[in-house]
Design a protein around this motif. Structure first.
Motif, PDB file in Angstrom:
ATOM      1  N   LEU A 100       7.856   9.115   1.181  1.00 35.52           N
ATOM      2  CA  LEU A 100       7.396   8.560  -0.087  1.00 35.52           C
ATOM      3  C   LEU A 100       6.899   9.658  -1.022  1.00 35.52           C
ATOM      4  N   VAL A 101       6.066  10.552  -0.516  1.00 39.19           N
ATOM      5  CA  VAL A 101       5.469  11.598  -1.353  1.00 39.19           C
ATOM      6  C   VAL A 101       6.536  12.579  -1.842  1.00 39.19           C
ATOM      7  N   SER A 102       7.434  12.982  -0.966  1.00 36.32           N
ATOM      8  CA  SER A 102       8.483  13.912  -1.386  1.00 36.32           C
ATOM      9  C   SER A 102       9.431  13.264  -2.390  1.00 36.32           C
ATOM     10  N   GLY A 103       9.690  11.967  -2.228  1.00 35.41           N
ATOM     11  CA  GLY A 103      10.526  11.265  -3.201  1.00 35.41           C
ATOM     12  C   GLY A 103       9.900  11.237  -4.575  1.00 35.41           C
ATOM     13  N   LEU A 104       8.602  11.008  -4.642  1.00 31.79           N
ATOM     14  CA  LEU A 104       7.896  11.046  -5.926  1.00 31.79           C
ATOM     15  C   LEU A 104       7.978  12.426  -6.569  1.00 31.79           C
ATOM     16  N   PHE A 105       7.819  13.470  -5.757  1.00 32.90           N
ATOM     17  CA  PHE A 105       7.857  14.838  -6.290  1.00 32.90           C
ATOM     18  C   PHE A 105       9.230  15.161  -6.880  1.00 32.90           C
ATOM     19  N   VAL A 106      10.287  14.818  -6.154  1.00 27.50           N
ATOM     20  CA  VAL A 106      11.642  15.084  -6.642  1.00 27.50           C
ATOM     21  C   VAL A 106      11.913  14.311  -7.931  1.00 27.50           C
ATOM     22  N   SER A 107      11.520  13.041  -7.978  1.00 28.47           N
ATOM     23  CA  SER A 107      11.759  12.228  -9.171  1.00 28.47           C
ATOM     24  C   SER A 107      11.003  12.766 -10.379  1.00 28.47           C
ATOM     25  N   SER A 108       9.770  13.231 -10.182  1.00 31.29           N
ATOM     26  CA  SER A 108       8.993  13.763 -11.301  1.00 31.29           C
ATOM     27  C   SER A 108       9.633  15.027 -11.868  1.00 31.29           C
ATOM     28  N   CYS A 109      10.099  15.912 -10.989  1.00 30.60           N
ATOM     29  CA  CYS A 109      10.759  17.139 -11.457  1.00 30.60           C
ATOM     30  C   CYS A 109      12.046  16.818 -12.223  1.00 30.60           C
ATOM     31  N   CYS A 110      12.826  15.876 -11.703  1.00 30.70           N
ATOM     32  CA  CYS A 110      14.081  15.518 -12.367  1.00 30.70           C
ATOM     33  C   CYS A 110      13.834  14.845 -13.717  1.00 30.70           C
ATOM     34  N   CYS A 204       1.510  13.398 -11.168  1.00 31.99           N
ATOM     35  CA  CYS A 204       0.114  13.167 -10.793  1.00 31.99           C
ATOM     36  C   CYS A 204      -0.007  12.167  -9.647  1.00 31.99           C
ATOM     37  N   MET A 205       1.015  11.326  -9.459  1.00 34.22           N
ATOM     38  CA  MET A 205       0.982  10.366  -8.364  1.00 34.22           C
ATOM     39  C   MET A 205       1.167  11.020  -7.001  1.00 34.22           C
ATOM     40  N   VAL A 206       1.703  12.250  -6.988  1.00 32.92           N
ATOM     41  CA  VAL A 206       1.970  12.924  -5.702  1.00 32.92           C
ATOM     42  C   VAL A 206       0.676  13.244  -4.952  1.00 32.92           C
ATOM     43  N   PRO A 207      -0.263  14.020  -5.520  1.00 34.13           N
ATOM     44  CA  PRO A 207      -1.509  14.277  -4.773  1.00 34.13           C
ATOM     45  C   PRO A 207      -2.332  13.014  -4.541  1.00 34.13           C
ATOM     46  N   PHE A 208      -2.232  12.058  -5.475  1.00 33.38           N
ATOM     47  CA  PHE A 208      -2.957  10.800  -5.314  1.00 33.38           C
ATOM     48  C   PHE A 208      -2.514  10.073  -4.052  1.00 33.38           C
ATOM     49  N   ASN A 209      -1.204   9.991  -3.834  1.00 38.14           N
ATOM     50  CA  ASN A 209      -0.694   9.293  -2.658  1.00 38.14           C
ATOM     51  C   ASN A 209      -0.852  10.102  -1.381  1.00 38.14           C
ATOM     52  N   ILE A 210      -0.843  11.423  -1.477  1.00 39.74           N
ATOM     53  CA  ILE A 210      -1.124  12.244  -0.298  1.00 39.74           C
ATOM     54  C   ILE A 210      -2.529  11.942   0.219  1.00 39.74           C
ATOM     55  N   TYR A 211      -3.437  11.715  -0.697  1.00 36.92           N
ATOM     56  CA  TYR A 211      -4.833  11.504  -0.320  1.00 36.92           C
ATOM     57  C   TYR A 211      -5.089  10.109   0.241  1.00 36.92           C
ATOM     58  N   ILE A 212      -4.522   9.056  -0.392  1.00 36.11           N
ATOM     59  CA  ILE A 212      -4.930   7.693  -0.027  1.00 36.11           C
ATOM     60  C   ILE A 212      -3.988   6.999   0.946  1.00 36.11           C
ATOM     61  N   LEU A 213      -2.725   7.445   1.060  1.00 34.15           N
ATOM     62  CA  LEU A 213      -1.772   6.701   1.885  1.00 34.15           C
ATOM     63  C   LEU A 213      -1.974   7.014   3.356  1.00 34.15           C
ATOM     64  N   PRO A 214      -2.168   5.996   4.206  1.00 31.05           N
ATOM     65  CA  PRO A 214      -2.320   6.239   5.646  1.00 31.05           C
ATOM     66  C   PRO A 214      -1.025   6.745   6.261  1.00 31.05           C
ATOM     67  N   THR A 215      -1.132   7.316   7.450  1.00 30.81           N
ATOM     68  CA  THR A 215       0.024   7.766   8.219  1.00 30.81           C
ATOM     69  C   THR A 215       0.427   6.668   9.206  1.00 30.81           C
ATOM     70  N   PHE A 216       1.729   6.438   9.352  1.00 30.20           N
ATOM     71  CA  PHE A 216       2.230   5.361  10.199  1.00 30.20           C
ATOM     72  C   PHE A 216       3.048   5.954  11.344  1.00 30.20           C
ATOM     73  N   ASP A 217       2.668   5.589  12.559  1.00 29.98           N
ATOM     74  CA  ASP A 217       3.388   6.031  13.754  1.00 29.98           C
ATOM     75  C   ASP A 217       4.334   4.923  14.215  1.00 29.98           C
ATOM     76  N   ALA A 218       5.518   5.304  14.656  1.00 28.39           N
ATOM     77  CA  ALA A 218       6.492   4.312  15.119  1.00 28.39           C
ATOM     78  C   ALA A 218       7.514   5.005  16.011  1.00 28.39           C
TER      79      ALA A 218
END
Length: 453
Positions: A100-110, A204-218
């Motif tokens: 999710l975070v890497s997708g946001l970063f790529v979209s913002s740059c593009c 700006c959504m990239v660091p925001f989501n890095i901070y608040i989004l939990p990690t999911f194990d599966a």
């Protein structure tokens, strides 16, 4: 002979004692997930939707034809399709949060890079750069949205449609604000400012989501897309979804040019017209999600009724030439509102319906299956978004917008007819087998699921 005991882990069974308990408050993980997904939906969709009011005309000025504009929109969809399938399959290995975070970063740059395309030479250079940047942007968007759907369903397994419908408020807000903001900023400051501004917001959504989004194990699953797509019911739902997204892709590539030529509107007002499509969808989605979660049996009928309304909306959007009704601005806006509301009726129940069908056919409950369903959802949606702009652009170029919209409405009628036939057959089959269904519990809390098709 005593009836078999219920398996508490089996989908479709519920514990009567648990059903009487009032719903608990959301946990910290659920609250953070909702905030994160809302920010992703809003920021991604506002960047996606700013192109509609002005980019088609700007591309024509740079030497692109109407059909080429459709291909530029279409390449985004085809790369999104490929990305959704691959990323949906390997979401567990990659990690939902990282994806999710890497997708946001790529979209913002593009998005920022797309704002600099007005400096490219007209002709082949401009068109080539459009294809490259839009294709990479599509992969980032696929990563963010595939992860968003899967994570939402993972954290809220019992209220999927309600949560997705509520999150669509922010998707709708992005779609609502994108066209007018893009149109007005383009009109006031030129081509670059809308993309640079909104690209920075997305960044700006990239660091925001890095901070608040939990990690999911599966754990990875052995199931595949081929097995998921081998069931007739899922194929029919996907065909309906394909026609729905094709209509939206058609509007992205053709509506602004038609509105400017027919009604002599500025790009700012074209953006406001597009609000007529997004606002009803935004307002209706939470209610439709709640109803389809509360009454799962209504999902198929919502999809059918929404498909009918969408087909009628497209036939009257131009309106259809054989009706001999002149084009009116109020009629165009009203039909966009009808299409927007019917989009919610059809799209909101699709994800939980596919997921329920997957579980009914033995797929494991977990992030891996959620990722595959999210990937399939994104891939079919992108397939329609690829087909819609290209075919819409070609038909509009050789005929006109009115005929192109009518043909799109006709394809919607075909999809609805097939889906309606399957729903009627299913309902008849359920009535026939009703007497053979046994349930180990009494009372209204028992959820009865019927496996068909």
């Amino acid at each position: 002979m005593d009836p078999p005991l219920a398996d508490p882990q089996q989908p479709g069974w519920c514990n009567p004692s648990e059903s009487a308990d009032p719903p608990s408050r959301m946990s910290r993980q659920q609250i953070l997930t909702v905030i994160s997904m809302a920010s992703v939906n809003f920021s991604s969709m506002i960047c996606y939707s700013i192109l509609g009011p002005f980019f088609p005309n700007e591309a024509v000025k740079k030497g692109a034809s109407q059909a080429t504009v459709g291909l530029i929109f279409g390449c985004y969809a085809i790369c999104n399709l490929i990305g959704s399938l691959v990323l949906g399959k390997y979401i567990v290995q990659i990690g939902a949060k990282f994806m999710l975070v890497s997708g946001l970063f790529v979209s913002s740059c593009c998005t920022i890079l797309f704002g600099l395309l007005d400096r490219a030479p007209a002709g082949a250079s401009f068109i080539t750069l459009c294809f490259i940047i839009r294709s990479v942007d599509a992969l980032g968007f696929a990563a963010a949205m595939t992860s968003s759907f899967a994570v939402s369903a993972k954290v809220f397994p019992n209220n999927i449609a309600t949560v997705l419908g509520s999150l669509e408020i922010f998707t709708g807000l992005g779609l609502i604000l994108g066209p007018p903001i893009g149109g007005w900023f383009y009109q006031s400051f030129g081509y670059e400012v809308p993309f640079l501004l909104l690209g920075c917001v997305l960044m700006c959504m990239v660091p925001f989501n890095i901070y608040i989004l939990p990690t999911f194990d599966a754990s990875p699953s052995k199931d595949s897309f081929f097995r998921l797509f081998s069931h007739v019911k899922i194929v029919l739902i996907c065909f309906l979804m394909f026609n729905l997204s094709a209509g939206l892709g058609f509007l992205d590539a053709t509506l602004s040019i038609f509105a400017v030529k027919t009604f002599s509107l500025s790009t700012g007002y074209v953006g406001l017209i597009m609000v007529g499509l997004s606002l009803p969808y935004c307002l209706a989605s939470p209610l439709l999600g709640f109803i389809t979660d509360k009454f799962p049996a209504t999902r198929s009928w919502f999809m059918v009724l929404g498909g009918i309304a969408t087909a009628v909306g497209f036939c009257l959007l131009g309106p259809m030439p054989v009706l001999h009704i002149p084009s009116r601005l109020w009629l165009l806006v009203f039909m966009l509102g009808v299409i927007g509301f019917s989009l919610g009726m059809t799209a909101i129940p699709i994800f939980p319906e596919i997921l329920t069908c997957a579980y009914d056919h033995g797929f494991e409950e977990g992030l891996s299956t959620l990722g595959m369903v999210s990937g399939l959802f994104g891939a079919v949606w992108s397939m329609g978004m690829f087909y819609g702009p290209i075919m819409g652009g070609l038909i509009t170029q050789h005929l006109n917008f009115q005929w192109a919209a009518a043909i799109q409405g006709g394809l919607g009628c075909v999809a609805v007819s097939i889906t309606l036939s399957s729903v009627v057959i299913v309902q008849f089959s359920m009535v026939c087998i009703m007497g053979n269904i046994m349930c180990p519990h009494e009372g209204p809390c028992v959820e009865r699921k019927y496996k068909f098709i």
